[in-house]
Design a protein around this motif. Structure first.
Motif, PDB file in Angstrom:
ATOM      1  N   LEU A 103       0.847  -1.186   0.000  1.00  0.00           N
ATOM      2  CA  LEU A 103       0.000   0.000   0.000  1.00  0.00           C
ATOM      3  C   LEU A 103       0.884   1.237   0.000  1.00  0.00           C
ATOM      4  O   LEU A 103       1.957   1.234   0.613  1.00  0.00           O
ATOM      5  N   PHE A 104       0.414   2.283  -0.663  1.00  0.00           N
ATOM      6  CA  PHE A 104       1.227   3.470  -0.877  1.00  0.00           C
ATOM      7  C   PHE A 104       0.573   4.702  -0.284  1.00  0.00           C
ATOM      8  O   PHE A 104      -0.652   4.840  -0.280  1.00  0.00           O
ATOM      9  N   GLU A 105       1.428   5.611   0.191  1.00  0.00           N
ATOM     10  CA  GLU A 105       0.952   6.890   0.716  1.00  0.00           C
ATOM     11  C   GLU A 105       0.296   7.707  -0.387  1.00  0.00           C
ATOM     12  O   GLU A 105      -0.746   8.319  -0.196  1.00  0.00           O
ATOM     13  N   ASN A 106       0.947   7.764  -1.550  1.00  0.00           N
ATOM     14  CA  ASN A 106       0.338   8.440  -2.695  1.00  0.00           C
ATOM     15  C   ASN A 106      -0.288   7.413  -3.611  1.00  0.00           C
ATOM     16  O   ASN A 106       0.083   6.239  -3.618  1.00  0.00           O
ATOM     17  N   GLY A 107      -1.286   7.828  -4.399  1.00  0.00           N
ATOM     18  CA  GLY A 107      -2.106   6.880  -5.138  1.00  0.00           C
ATOM     19  C   GLY A 107      -1.570   6.564  -6.519  1.00  0.00           C
ATOM     20  O   GLY A 107      -0.645   7.198  -7.030  1.00  0.00           O
ATOM     21  N   PHE A 108      -2.195   5.548  -7.148  1.00  0.00           N
ATOM     22  CA  PHE A 108      -1.766   5.126  -8.469  1.00  0.00           C
ATOM     23  C   PHE A 108      -2.000   6.204  -9.519  1.00  0.00           C
ATOM     24  O   PHE A 108      -1.317   6.228 -10.547  1.00  0.00           O
ATOM     25  N   ASP A 109      -2.967   7.093  -9.288  1.00  0.00           N
ATOM     26  CA  ASP A 109      -3.166   8.187 -10.239  1.00  0.00           C
ATOM     27  C   ASP A 109      -1.931   9.075 -10.303  1.00  0.00           C
ATOM     28  O   ASP A 109      -1.539   9.535 -11.387  1.00  0.00           O
ATOM     29  N   LYS A 110      -1.277   9.300  -9.167  1.00  0.00           N
ATOM     30  CA  LYS A 110      -0.046  10.090  -9.142  1.00  0.00           C
ATOM     31  C   LYS A 110       1.081   9.374  -9.882  1.00  0.00           C
ATOM     32  O   LYS A 110       1.889   9.991 -10.570  1.00  0.00           O
ATOM     33  N   PHE A 111       1.133   8.046  -9.740  1.00  0.00           N
ATOM     34  CA  PHE A 111       2.169   7.278 -10.432  1.00  0.00           C
ATOM     35  C   PHE A 111       1.971   7.352 -11.947  1.00  0.00           C
ATOM     36  O   PHE A 111       2.939   7.491 -12.701  1.00  0.00           O
ATOM     37  N   LEU A 112       0.723   7.255 -12.385  1.00  0.00           N
ATOM     38  CA  LEU A 112       0.454   7.340 -13.822  1.00  0.00           C
ATOM     39  C   LEU A 112       0.782   8.725 -14.366  1.00  0.00           C
ATOM     40  O   LEU A 112       1.303   8.859 -15.482  1.00  0.00           O
ATOM     41  N   GLU A 113       0.496   9.750 -13.582  1.00  0.00           N
ATOM     42  CA  GLU A 113       0.858  11.111 -14.000  1.00  0.00           C
ATOM     43  C   GLU A 113       2.375  11.242 -14.146  1.00  0.00           C
ATOM     44  O   GLU A 113       2.868  11.842 -15.109  1.00  0.00           O
ATOM     45  N   ALA A 114       3.113  10.690 -13.178  1.00  0.00           N
ATOM     46  CA  ALA A 114       4.571  10.752 -13.248  1.00  0.00           C
ATOM     47  C   ALA A 114       5.081   9.997 -14.464  1.00  0.00           C
ATOM     48  O   ALA A 114       6.002  10.452 -15.159  1.00  0.00           O
ATOM     49  N   HIS A 115       4.485   8.849 -14.735  1.00  0.00           N
ATOM     50  CA  HIS A 115       4.894   8.061 -15.900  1.00  0.00           C
ATOM     51  C   HIS A 115       4.587   8.814 -17.191  1.00  0.00           C
ATOM     52  O   HIS A 115       5.419   8.862 -18.114  1.00  0.00           O
ATOM     53  N   ASP A 116       3.395   9.406 -17.266  1.00  0.00           N
ATOM     54  CA  ASP A 116       2.994  10.114 -18.483  1.00  0.00           C
ATOM     55  C   ASP A 116       3.891  11.312 -18.773  1.00  0.00           C
ATOM     56  O   ASP A 116       4.011  11.744 -19.929  1.00  0.00           O
ATOM     57  N   SER A 117       4.505  11.848 -17.730  1.00  0.00           N
ATOM     58  CA  SER A 117       5.385  13.014 -17.928  1.00  0.00           C
ATOM     59  C   SER A 117       6.730  12.626 -18.525  1.00  0.00           C
ATOM     60  O   SER A 117       7.487  13.492 -18.972  1.00  0.00           O
ATOM     61  N   LEU A 118       7.039  11.334 -18.529  1.00  0.00           N
ATOM     62  CA  LEU A 118       8.296  10.871 -19.115  1.00  0.00           C
ATOM     63  C   LEU A 118       8.161  10.807 -20.634  1.00  0.00           C
ATOM     64  O   LEU A 118       7.095  10.503 -21.167  1.00  0.00           O
ATOM     65  N   SER A 119       9.231  11.066 -21.318  1.00  0.00           N
ATOM     66  CA  SER A 119       9.192  11.022 -22.777  1.00  0.00           C
ATOM     67  C   SER A 119      10.012   9.850 -23.289  1.00  0.00           C
ATOM     68  O   SER A 119      11.071   9.528 -22.742  1.00  0.00           O
ATOM     69  N   ASP A 120       9.506   9.207 -24.332  1.00  0.00           N
ATOM     70  CA  ASP A 120      10.236   8.152 -25.032  1.00  0.00           C
ATOM     71  C   ASP A 120      10.729   7.070 -24.075  1.00  0.00           C
ATOM     72  O   ASP A 120      11.932   6.818 -23.951  1.00  0.00           O
ATOM     73  N   THR A 121       9.781   6.432 -23.396  1.00  0.00           N
ATOM     74  CA  THR A 121      10.156   5.366 -22.464  1.00  0.00           C
ATOM     75  C   THR A 121       9.305   4.141 -22.724  1.00  0.00           C
ATOM     76  O   THR A 121       8.150   4.245 -23.159  1.00  0.00           O
ATOM     77  N   ASP A 122       9.882   2.971 -22.470  1.00  0.00           N
ATOM     78  CA  ASP A 122       9.158   1.712 -22.617  1.00  0.00           C
ATOM     79  C   ASP A 122       8.537   1.252 -21.302  1.00  0.00           C
ATOM     80  O   ASP A 122       7.796   0.271 -21.280  1.00  0.00           O
ATOM     81  N   GLY A 123       8.871   1.967 -20.229  1.00  0.00           N
ATOM     82  CA  GLY A 123       8.309   1.617 -18.934  1.00  0.00           C
ATOM     83  C   GLY A 123       8.954   2.424 -17.835  1.00  0.00           C
ATOM     84  O   GLY A 123       9.970   3.094 -18.047  1.00  0.00           O
ATOM     85  N   SER A 124       8.354   2.365 -16.645  1.00  0.00           N
ATOM     86  CA  SER A 124       8.919   3.089 -15.510  1.00  0.00           C
ATOM     87  C   SER A 124       8.638   2.302 -14.233  1.00  0.00           C
ATOM     88  O   SER A 124       7.717   1.482 -14.173  1.00  0.00           O
ATOM     89  N   ILE A 125       9.444   2.588 -13.225  1.00  0.00           N
ATOM     90  CA  ILE A 125       9.387   1.854 -11.969  1.00  0.00           C
ATOM     91  C   ILE A 125       9.368   2.843 -10.812  1.00  0.00           C
ATOM     92  O   ILE A 125      10.167   3.793 -10.788  1.00  0.00           O
ATOM     93  N   GLY A 126       8.479   2.631  -9.850  1.00  0.00           N
ATOM     94  CA  GLY A 126       8.447   3.462  -8.654  1.00  0.00           C
ATOM     95  C   GLY A 126       9.579   3.087  -7.713  1.00  0.00           C
ATOM     96  O   GLY A 126       9.791   1.914  -7.426  1.00  0.00           O
ATOM     97  N   VAL A 127      10.314   4.089  -7.240  1.00  0.00           N
ATOM     98  CA  VAL A 127      11.454   3.836  -6.346  1.00  0.00           C
ATOM     99  C   VAL A 127      11.422   4.815  -5.184  1.00  0.00           C
ATOM    100  O   VAL A 127      10.766   5.856  -5.232  1.00  0.00           O
TER     101      VAL A 127
END
Length: 336
Positions: free
Chosen positions: A110-134
C-alpha cells in the motif's frame, strides 16, 4: 491500460493470520489489503484488472473482488499453480495481457500516494518503454535496487544485491508500455529456467533483460509505502489509513469510550471498554471490559478483560484475561 495484481503469495510472514485466508484478504482499516489496492486503482483511468491467484484459498479473493468491484472493473483471474516468484506470477498473465500497457501493483503493498499520481509521473516521461516506482532507503541490500543515469533512465536492476549500486529501492509498482518485450524477457527466464534471488523467477531480472535488449526504462519516486506482508508494517499501514478519517460506527457502545481514529464494522458490540486510537474491528466482534489500541481485530472475535496494544487478532478468535501484544490466528481461544 490494464492493471495486474499478483496476489497468489502464501503470506508466511503473516502467520497465523494467513493460515485461513490469503495474504491479500487480511483486513485493515475497514477492508482487505486487496480492497485498498483496487479502491486506489479505481481512481485512475484503468478499467481492466487481472488478478493472479493461487492456492486452496484463492476463491476468497475471486469472490471478494467480484462482489465489491465487478461494477467498476472488467476482472480476469489467472492462476499461478506453483509459487516460483514474482516474475513467474506475471508470466501467467501473458495470454490476457500481452500487447497492452500495464500497471503492475504488488498485492501486499500500500502506498501513501495513489496510483493516479504514479500514472501522471509516468505520463510526464518522454520516449520510455516503462517506468518503476522507487524510493531512497537506508539499507538497499534488502530490496530490488536500480542504478540510473542523471536523466533518471535505468542502467541496471538487481534483486537484493550484497553491494547495492544505489540507494534507490524498487517499491512494488511498475508501469510498462512495451509489454511484448516484458513477456519476451519473462519467457526467456522461465523457459530457460534462469532463476534469481531465492531460487525464483524474478521480475527484476526480466526488466533487466528488457534493458539489455535496448528498451528504455525510467524511474519515478514514490512517498512512503507499506509492506503489508509483515505484522509490524501491517499495523503501521492500519494507523496511516485510519488517520485519514475520524469517524466510526457501532451498534452497541455501552458505557465505553472510543478514541478516534477507529473503524468498526457492522454488528460490533463494545461494552465497558476503551477502544482506540488506531483500531480496526471487523463485523460481529464483541469487546467487553477491555482496553484496545493500535490493533486489528478480525470478524466475529471476542475480547473480554484484556489490555492489548499493537496486536492482530484473527476472525472467530476468543481472548480472555490479561495481555499486551498478541498475534492470534482465526478460530483461536486464549485464556490468559
Amino acid at each position: 491500460m490494464k492493471a495486474i495484481i499478483p496476489a497468489a503469495g502464501q503470506g508466511t510472514r503473516l502467520y497465523p493470520q494467513t493460515h485461513t485466508k490469503p495474504k491479500a484478504m487480511v483486513r485493515l482499516a475497514g477492508r482487505p489489503i486487496l480492497g485498498h489496492i483496487l479502491q486506489n486503482i479505481a481512481k485512475t483511468r484503468i478499467d481492466e484488472v487481472v488478478v493472479v491467484v493461487g492456492g486452496p484459498m484463492k476463491g476468497q479473493i475471486v469472490q471478494y473482488a467480484k462482489q465489491e468491484f465487478s461494477d467498476r472493473f472488467e476482472l480476469t483471474f489467472v492462476e499461478q499453480e506453483t509459487a516460483d516468484g514474482l516474475g513467474h506470477s506475471i508470466y501467467q498473465t501473458e495470454s490476457v495481457a500481452r500487447g497492452d500497457e500495464l500497471l503492475i501493483a504488488l498485492g501486499d503493498m500500500l502506498f501513501e500516494n495513489g496510483f493516479d499520481k504514479f500514472l501522471e509521473a509516468h505520463d510526464s516521461l518522454s520516449d520510455t518503454d516503462g517506468s518503476i516506482g522507487v524510493k531512497r532507503v537506508e539499507e538497499p541490500s534488502h530490496y530490488g535496487v536500480v542504478e540510473t543515469d542523471e536523466t533518471g533512465e535505468i542502467l541496471q536492476l538487481v534483486e537484493k544485491p550484497d553491494d547495492p549500486p544505489s540507494d534507490f529501492a524498487i517499491s512494488g509498482v511498475y508501469i510498462v508500455n512495451d509489454s511484448d518485450s516484458l513477456f519476451d524477457a519473462l519467457g526467456n527466464l522461465v523457459e530457460n529456467d534462469i532463476r534469481g534471488a531465492g531460487d525464483e523467477y524474478q521480475l527484476t531480472d526480466a526488466l533487466q533483460g528488457m534493458i539489455e535488449t535496448d528498451r528504455s526504462l525510467h524511474i519515478f519516486e514514490v512517498e512512503e509505502w507499506y509492506d503489508c506482508g509483515r505484522p509490524d508494517t501491517l499495523l503501521e499501514a492500519n494507523r496511516v489509513l485510519l488517520g485519514r478519517t475520524d469517524s466510526y460506527a457501532g451498534d452497541d457502545l455501552d458505557s465505553s469510550v472510543i478514541i478516534p481514529p477507529v473503524d468498526l464494522g457492522d454488528d460490533v458490540q463494545i461494552e465497558s471498554s476503551v477502544v482506540g486510537p488506531n483500531v480496526s474491528v471487523d463485523d460481529g466482534t464483541v469487546i467487553r471490559q477491555s482496553i484496545v489500541s493500535d490493533t486489528i481485530v478480525g470478524q466475529d472475535a471476542t475480547l473480554r478483560g484484556v489490555n492489548i496494544d499493537e496486536s492482530i487478532v484473527g476472525g472467530n478468535a476468543e481472548v480472555f484475561g490479561e495481555a499486551n501484544h498478541l498475534n492470534v490466528g482465526d478460530n483461536s481461544s486464549i485464556n490468559l
